[in-house]
Scaffold this motif. Sequence first.
Motif, PDB file in Angstrom:
ATOM      1  N   VAL A 168      71.966  66.151  79.917  1.00 20.12           N
ATOM      2  CA  VAL A 168      71.757  65.078  78.827  1.00 20.12           C
ATOM      3  C   VAL A 168      71.685  63.887  79.377  1.00 20.12           C
ATOM      4  CG1 VAL A 168      73.415  66.444  77.206  1.00 20.12           C
ATOM      5  CG2 VAL A 168      74.528  64.915  78.996  1.00 20.12           C
ATOM      6  N   ARG A 226      68.975  61.787  77.224  1.00 26.09           N
ATOM      7  CA  ARG A 226      69.469  60.978  75.738  1.00 26.09           C
ATOM      8  C   ARG A 226      70.534  60.388  76.077  1.00 26.09           C
ATOM      9  NH1 ARG A 226      71.894  66.571  73.342  1.00 26.09           N
ATOM     10  NH2 ARG A 226      70.104  67.466  74.434  1.00 26.09           N
ATOM     11  N   GLY A 281      68.704  57.106  76.821  1.00 30.52           N
ATOM     12  CA  GLY A 281      68.215  56.795  75.623  1.00 30.52           C
ATOM     13  C   GLY A 281      69.199  56.194  74.707  1.00 30.52           C
ATOM     14  N   THR A 282      70.539  56.505  74.596  1.00 19.14           N
ATOM     15  CA  THR A 282      71.367  56.254  73.599  1.00 19.14           C
ATOM     16  C   THR A 282      71.824  54.657  74.036  1.00 19.14           C
ATOM     17  OG1 THR A 282      72.001  58.271  73.206  1.00 19.14           O
ATOM     18  CG2 THR A 282      73.667  56.590  72.700  1.00 19.14           C
ATOM     19  N   ALA A 287      76.823  61.320  72.711  1.00 18.01           N
ATOM     20  CA  ALA A 287      75.772  61.987  73.031  1.00 18.01           C
ATOM     21  C   ALA A 287      76.115  62.888  74.238  1.00 18.01           C
ATOM     22  CB  ALA A 287      74.714  60.946  73.695  1.00 18.01           C
ATOM     23  N   ARG A 337      76.639  66.559  72.691  1.00 21.33           N
ATOM     24  CA  ARG A 337      75.408  66.954  72.845  1.00 21.33           C
ATOM     25  C   ARG A 337      74.324  66.596  71.775  1.00 21.33           C
ATOM     26  NH1 ARG A 337      77.389  67.965  77.053  1.00 21.33           N
ATOM     27  NH2 ARG A 337      77.346  69.562  78.519  1.00 21.33           N
ATOM     28  N   ARG A 338      74.408  65.221  71.341  1.00 22.32           N
ATOM     29  CA  ARG A 338      73.499  64.892  70.163  1.00 22.32           C
ATOM     30  C   ARG A 338      72.606  64.079  70.696  1.00 22.32           C
ATOM     31  NH1 ARG A 338      76.118  65.434  65.009  1.00 22.32           N
ATOM     32  NH2 ARG A 338      78.301  66.101  65.429  1.00 22.32           N
ATOM     33  N   GLY A 339      71.436  63.918  69.999  1.00 24.92           N
ATOM     34  CA  GLY A 339      70.255  63.208  70.320  1.00 24.92           C
ATOM     35  C   GLY A 339      70.624  61.738  69.876  1.00 24.92           C
ATOM     36  N   VAL A 340      69.463  60.656  70.124  1.00 21.09           N
ATOM     37  CA  VAL A 340      69.957  59.323  70.180  1.00 21.09           C
ATOM     38  C   VAL A 340      70.229  58.851  68.705  1.00 21.09           C
ATOM     39  CG1 VAL A 340      68.927  57.035  70.552  1.00 21.09           C
ATOM     40  CG2 VAL A 340      68.420  58.992  72.000  1.00 21.09           C
TER      41      VAL A 340
END
Length: 378
Positions: free
Chosen positions: A156, A159, A162-163, A224, A228-231
């Motif tokens: 991860v 991401r 990115g976050t 994130a 396990r989440r996207g931005v």
Amino acid sequence: MTDAPGWAAPGSAMPETADAAAAPPPAPPPVADDTPVTEIPLRPLGVSELLDGAITYVRRSPRAALGLSAILTSIVQVILTAAQFIVLGGRLHVDVESPADLVGVLGPASMTSLVGLFLTAYVVLLLSGLLAPVMGRTLLGHGTSFGQACRDVRAVKGRLAGTATAILAVVLLAIALPIAPLVASVLVHAPTGVQALTAVLGIPLALGLMVVGYVWFALATPIAVLERRGVRAALRRSTEIVRGRWWRVMGVLTLALVITIFVEFLVLPVPFAIAQQIFLAFDKEPHGWLLVAVIAVGGVGRIIAGTLVNPFNAGVITLIYADRRMRREAFDLESQLEPADDPLAAWLPGPLTAAGSGPQPKTPRPSFVAPPPPGWHR
């Protein structure tokens, strides 16, 4: 006269004495308890417990927490030290003989300091995601090695970067919009009154929007990683968790920042500042290896201070996230009733957050039907 023996049911053994009959049964042998013990209580946390827990997890897994912090802090401080050396032209003392000289010195120095401030904030955001698995394991009673911490975030890391970049971009945009009129008035040489008005209105508004944006989205980096989440999903989830307790989150983050500034800039650098003054006692304008030694001492001091302090800030952010999940979604009860084999799997969205948008609608319970009486046939 002796007492008559007591009555016993047929087929049962008669106690030999009254003492033997009244004796309690032997205690069962102790059973080994393999349940991990956590130093941070798995329940909604108070402010003092949030701050203490941010130190506890570093003490529990020092190699993982301090190792990752040392790598990121060293990179940032090396860049900042080189930039300051280039901006000041290798001079530690600059003669100021006029206001123009003062502006010429303070302008570039302030710019490098401002860049360093935002880079440090970026490091804290990255660490809050990188060390989120360490904190997640600590809360469930497990330690973490440096290698395990790296493996936890390997999938991860994109991401996470990115976050953290998105959060910093939101903060910079919140500052830039109110400051833009002030910058424009200075560039076009507007009247002094116009410049003063734009400064009086723009600077407080910029600080307020910066705080608001940071508090709403600061929890996105541990989200994130642990969920396990996207931005965009992590940013949205952060606002959902903070909603309703914005002032409390802001207060804890501010208190952690005050502690960080006091320790990082007023306590830890003192021995290294004294060492620099000792070197400067030999030559007020050092050159060659003496100049390198003075710069190196200051850089090492900042690296050590940042390595020790940045995990504290990152831990406060992750603990606020854990506290909000325990208060809002009863994560502590859910993890105790249904413990997961993998400590990190327990942090994935549960039944209450399956869609990532708060509590889900409850399924209707089946109506109770009384069983038929014995011997009844349809």
